[in-house]
Design a protein around this motif. Sequence first.
Motif, PDB file in Angstrom:
ATOM      1  N   CYS A 248       0.942  -1.255  -0.156  1.00 22.65           N
ATOM      2  CA  CYS A 248      -0.109   0.093  -0.049  1.00 22.65           C
ATOM      3  C   CYS A 248       0.865   1.410  -0.082  1.00 22.65           C
ATOM      4  O   CYS A 248       0.610   2.438  -0.714  1.00 22.65           O
ATOM      5  N   LYS A 249       1.926   1.303   0.679  1.00 24.48           N
ATOM      6  CA  LYS A 249       2.766   2.445   0.812  1.00 24.48           C
ATOM      7  C   LYS A 249       3.466   2.586  -0.577  1.00 24.48           C
ATOM      8  O   LYS A 249       3.502   3.775  -1.055  1.00 24.48           O
ATOM      9  N   GLU A 250       3.776   1.470  -1.207  1.00 21.51           N
ATOM     10  CA  GLU A 250       4.642   1.672  -2.520  1.00 21.51           C
ATOM     11  C   GLU A 250       3.488   2.163  -3.543  1.00 21.51           C
ATOM     12  O   GLU A 250       4.054   2.925  -4.580  1.00 21.51           O
ATOM     13  N   CYS A 251       2.319   1.737  -3.609  1.00 27.21           N
ATOM     14  CA  CYS A 251       1.304   2.094  -4.343  1.00 27.21           C
ATOM     15  C   CYS A 251       1.119   3.642  -4.095  1.00 27.21           C
ATOM     16  O   CYS A 251       1.122   4.430  -5.236  1.00 27.21           O
ATOM     17  N   TYR A 252       0.977   4.180  -3.129  1.00 26.94           N
ATOM     18  CA  TYR A 252       0.902   5.478  -2.669  1.00 26.94           C
ATOM     19  C   TYR A 252       1.874   6.243  -3.362  1.00 26.94           C
ATOM     20  O   TYR A 252       1.751   7.177  -3.866  1.00 26.94           O
ATOM     21  N   ASN A 253       3.246   5.823  -3.099  1.00 26.03           N
ATOM     22  CA  ASN A 253       4.425   6.533  -3.464  1.00 26.03           C
ATOM     23  C   ASN A 253       4.200   6.912  -4.976  1.00 26.03           C
ATOM     24  O   ASN A 253       4.555   7.710  -5.310  1.00 26.03           O
ATOM     25  N   GLU A 254       4.015   5.714  -5.665  1.00 21.70           N
ATOM     26  CA  GLU A 254       3.958   5.593  -7.063  1.00 21.70           C
ATOM     27  C   GLU A 254       2.794   6.553  -7.705  1.00 21.70           C
ATOM     28  O   GLU A 254       3.010   7.210  -8.355  1.00 21.70           O
ATOM     29  N   LEU A 255       1.795   6.604  -6.874  1.00 21.93           N
ATOM     30  CA  LEU A 255       0.610   7.577  -7.404  1.00 21.93           C
ATOM     31  C   LEU A 255       0.898   9.127  -7.204  1.00 21.93           C
ATOM     32  O   LEU A 255       0.532  10.019  -7.925  1.00 21.93           O
ATOM     33  N   ALA A 256       1.391   9.136  -6.020  1.00 24.58           N
ATOM     34  CA  ALA A 256       1.605  10.568  -5.539  1.00 24.58           C
ATOM     35  C   ALA A 256       2.859  11.111  -6.165  1.00 24.58           C
ATOM     36  O   ALA A 256       2.776  12.341  -6.187  1.00 24.58           O
ATOM     37  N   HIS A 257       3.868  10.352  -6.394  1.00 23.31           N
ATOM     38  CA  HIS A 257       5.250  11.224  -6.702  1.00 23.31           C
ATOM     39  C   HIS A 257       5.871  10.814  -8.232  1.00 23.31           C
ATOM     40  O   HIS A 257       6.599  11.640  -8.782  1.00 23.31           O
ATOM     41  N   LYS A 258       5.325   9.568  -8.539  1.00 26.02           N
ATOM     42  CA  LYS A 258       5.787   9.101  -9.824  1.00 26.02           C
ATOM     43  C   LYS A 258       4.938   9.049 -10.791  1.00 26.02           C
ATOM     44  O   LYS A 258       5.446   9.048 -12.184  1.00 26.02           O
ATOM     45  N   THR A 259       3.607   9.240 -10.998  1.00 23.15           N
ATOM     46  CA  THR A 259       2.736   9.314 -11.878  1.00 23.15           C
ATOM     47  C   THR A 259       2.549  10.872 -12.543  1.00 23.15           C
ATOM     48  O   THR A 259       2.562  11.492 -11.642  1.00 23.15           O
ATOM     49  N   THR A 260       2.501  10.980 -13.670  1.00 19.06           N
ATOM     50  CA  THR A 260       2.222  12.258 -14.252  1.00 19.06           C
ATOM     51  C   THR A 260       0.753  12.506 -14.512  1.00 19.06           C
ATOM     52  O   THR A 260       0.086  11.704 -15.349  1.00 19.06           O
ATOM     53  N   TRP A 261       0.205  13.343 -13.670  1.00 21.30           N
ATOM     54  CA  TRP A 261      -1.237  13.561 -14.120  1.00 21.30           C
ATOM     55  C   TRP A 261      -1.478  14.642 -14.970  1.00 21.30           C
ATOM     56  O   TRP A 261      -0.811  15.570 -15.354  1.00 21.30           O
ATOM     57  N   PRO A 262      -2.604  14.352 -15.875  1.00 24.12           N
ATOM     58  CA  PRO A 262      -2.796  15.367 -16.985  1.00 24.12           C
ATOM     59  C   PRO A 262      -3.207  16.793 -16.444  1.00 24.12           C
ATOM     60  O   PRO A 262      -3.952  16.682 -15.356  1.00 24.12           O
ATOM     61  N   THR A 263      -3.002  17.779 -17.196  1.00 27.28           N
ATOM     62  CA  THR A 263      -3.695  19.019 -16.786  1.00 27.28           C
ATOM     63  C   THR A 263      -5.106  19.182 -16.937  1.00 27.28           C
ATOM     64  O   THR A 263      -5.558  18.372 -17.656  1.00 27.28           O
ATOM     65  N   TYR A 264      -5.739  20.161 -16.641  1.00 34.35           N
ATOM     66  CA  TYR A 264      -7.302  20.400 -16.797  1.00 34.35           C
ATOM     67  C   TYR A 264      -7.543  20.642 -18.276  1.00 34.35           C
ATOM     68  O   TYR A 264      -8.372  19.870 -18.913  1.00 34.35           O
ATOM     69  N   LYS A 265      -6.491  21.420 -18.997  1.00 29.73           N
ATOM     70  CA  LYS A 265      -6.566  21.566 -20.377  1.00 29.73           C
ATOM     71  C   LYS A 265      -6.476  20.376 -20.913  1.00 29.73           C
ATOM     72  O   LYS A 265      -7.362  20.099 -21.953  1.00 29.73           O
TER      73      LYS A 265
END
Length: 65
Positions: free
Chosen positions: A9-26
């Motif tokens: 769970c910690k590794e999943c959170y770390n990947e989602l919070a710090h390694k994933t590039t989220w798209p901008t609103y546009k």
Amino acid sequence: MLKRFVNYCKECYNELAHKTTWPTYKELSHTAMVVLSASLVIALVVFLMDVVFKNFMLFIYQLLS
């Protein structure tokens, strides 16, 4: 077993919070509009094919009657 699950769970959170590039609103709104437009076009094509096939079958049935 529980320690492995907590670590996962910690590794999943770390990947989602710090390694994933989220798209901008546009980017997100543009992509959503592309998907919506493509879905409407496909729905319209399927509808037109249904109407044409229905009328074709009615024509064939009238010829056979």
